[in-house]
Every structure is written in structure tokens, then in C-alpha cells.
Design an enzyme around this catalytic site. Structure first.
Site, PDB file in Angstrom:
ATOM      1  N   GLU A   1      -5.560  -3.614  -2.399  1.00 30.84           N
ATOM      2  CA  GLU A   1      -6.170  -4.857  -1.908  1.00 30.84           C
ATOM      3  C   GLU A   1      -7.010  -5.530  -2.996  1.00 30.84           C
ATOM      4  O   GLU A   1      -8.100  -6.026  -2.761  1.00 30.84           O
ATOM      5  CB  GLU A   1      -7.006  -4.589  -0.652  1.00 30.84           C
ATOM      6  CG  GLU A   1      -6.235  -3.968   0.499  1.00 30.84           C
ATOM      7  CD  GLU A   1      -5.149  -4.849   1.110  1.00 30.84           C
ATOM      8  OE1 GLU A   1      -5.035  -6.044   0.732  1.00 30.84           O
ATOM      9  OE2 GLU A   1      -4.403  -4.345   1.958  1.00 30.84           O
TER      10      GLU A   1
ATOM     11  N   GLN B   1      -6.849  -8.301  -4.335  1.00 27.21           N
ATOM     12  CA  GLN B   1      -7.145  -9.724  -4.151  1.00 27.21           C
ATOM     13  C   GLN B   1      -8.552  -9.968  -3.625  1.00 27.21           C
ATOM     14  O   GLN B   1      -9.086 -11.059  -3.747  1.00 27.21           O
ATOM     15  CB  GLN B   1      -6.106 -10.389  -3.226  1.00 27.21           C
ATOM     16  CG  GLN B   1      -6.272 -10.104  -1.748  1.00 27.21           C
ATOM     17  CD  GLN B   1      -5.606  -8.816  -1.275  1.00 27.21           C
ATOM     18  OE1 GLN B   1      -5.039  -8.085  -2.085  1.00 27.21           O
ATOM     19  NE2 GLN B   1      -5.655  -8.553   0.009  1.00 27.21           N
TER      20      GLN B   1
ATOM     21  N   SER C   1       0.839  -1.210   0.000  1.00 28.09           N
ATOM     22  CA  SER C   1       0.000   0.000   0.000  1.00 28.09           C
ATOM     23  C   SER C   1       0.865   1.248   0.000  1.00 28.09           C
ATOM     24  O   SER C   1       0.571   2.225  -0.698  1.00 28.09           O
ATOM     25  CB  SER C   1      -0.948   0.011   1.202  1.00 28.09           C
ATOM     26  OG  SER C   1      -1.845  -1.076   1.122  1.00 28.09           O
TER      27      SER C   1
END
Length: 182
Positions: free
Chosen positions: A73, A75, A6
Site C-alpha cells: 500500500e 500509495q 498484496s
């Protein structure tokens, strides 16, 4: 986890801001660990974003004149995100995503294998193993301080309270037929 994914995405967004690019930033709504309306790194760096329920909502918010689509994120999104990323890339938009390539079991995390294979550029960051200090490529899920069982649900949003960075040799997943101690 804890490799700086991130943080690196935020850094790249800042660089493109200097280039006066129109950037739209997204994350899945399920990731509410630090802020709902921002991508946040573990060390506190933040950048505003749209928190979306799914791929369809993300697509509905993308503006035609956007130069860059950034997704953290990734995924946690469904299979449709792969096609959407390809569509935007084919339209000439820069698509940057950050996410875990492996789940807590050490297996490809959802759509990540396909997304990685179709990407032009991939930067794989590693953390530091909490056991030995070696490069850590795995997320050790802990339940009451013990390694999680293989049959636990794959998605569990959390941070230091339930995950540690581990190298291949210190990553443990309790097989379903084994009993967890504790």
C-alpha cells in the site's frame, strides 16, 4: 483493487525467504482492514509486517543488514518514500513495493507516477470488471451503492464494502457539478 497486488507481494516475499534473504516488510498504519501487524490479501493470505505512521518511521526501522525491503500500500506514503526507495536500491537492497497506480478518480495516486517512472521493474496486475468481465484497471468507489463524486477525499481505506474493480468503460466518477442519485 482486487487485482492481487498484496498476494503477489506476499508470494515474492515467500520466494526470497527460501533464498535465506533478510527481509523487512512494512505497510502504512492507516491500512488496518484485516490486521495491523500483517500484510493481508483479500483472500486471507497474511505475512507479518511493521505498520508505520510515515516514511520517517519506516526508515528508522530498516536494519543495515537487510537484503530486501517490501512495502505494501505504498500509495499511502508521502513524497519522501520515493527517495527512500531509491536510497535503499542504490545501497544494493532489493526494494519491492505494491500499491494502486490510480486513485478512485482514475488519476495517478499520489507518489505512484514518480515511483513507477524510477523503478527498474514494474508488474501491473489487473482485476476483472464487475460489470462486464474485461480487465479492470480502475477502482470504482461506491457511496450508498452509487459512484463517488470527484471532490470526495482521495484516501478512503476500504474493501468490497466501498470499492469495485472496473474497466475503463464502466468506471464512473460523478463530476462535482453533477448531483448523485440516491
Amino acid at each position: 483493487m482486487f487485482a492481487g497486488k498484496s498476494e503477489e507481494l506476499i508470494r515474492r516475499i515467500h520466494v526470497l525467504n527460501y533464498a535465506k534473504k533478510k527481509i523487512q516488510v512494512f505497510k502504512p498504519r492507516i491500512d488496518d482492514r484485516y490486521a495491523l501487524d500483517a500484510i493481508a490479501s483479500h483472500n486471507g493470505t497474511r505475512i507479518p509486517c511493521h505498520a508505520v505512521r510515515d516514511t520517517n518511521e519506516l526508515a528508522s526501522l530498516v536494519e543495515k543488514d537487510s537484503d530486501v525491503i517490501a512495502i505494501d500500500e505504498v500509495q499511502f506514503f508521502d513524497e519522501a518514500i520515493v527517495g527512500l526507495c531509491e536510497r535503499y536500491a542504490n545501497e544494493g537492497k532489493r526494494v519491492m513495493v505494491a500499491g494502486l497506480d490510480l486513485d478512485f478518480r482514475g488519476e495517478p495516486f499520489g507518489i505512484m507516477g514518480e515511483l513507477l517512472a524510477k523503478s527498474e521493474f514494474v508488474t501491473k496486475l489487473t482485476a476483472v470488471c464487475t460489470c462486464c468481465g474485461a480487465p479492470a484497471t480502475r477502482s470504482q468507489r461506491l457511496i450508498n451503492g452509487q459512484p463517488a463524486a470527484y471532490d470526495e477525499k482521495v484516501v478512503l481505506v476500504g474493501a468490497k464494502e466501498c470499492y469495485e474493480a472496473r474497466c475503463r468503460h464502466h468506471h464512473i466518477v460523478i463530476q462535482t457539478n453533477q448531483k448523485r442519485e440516491g
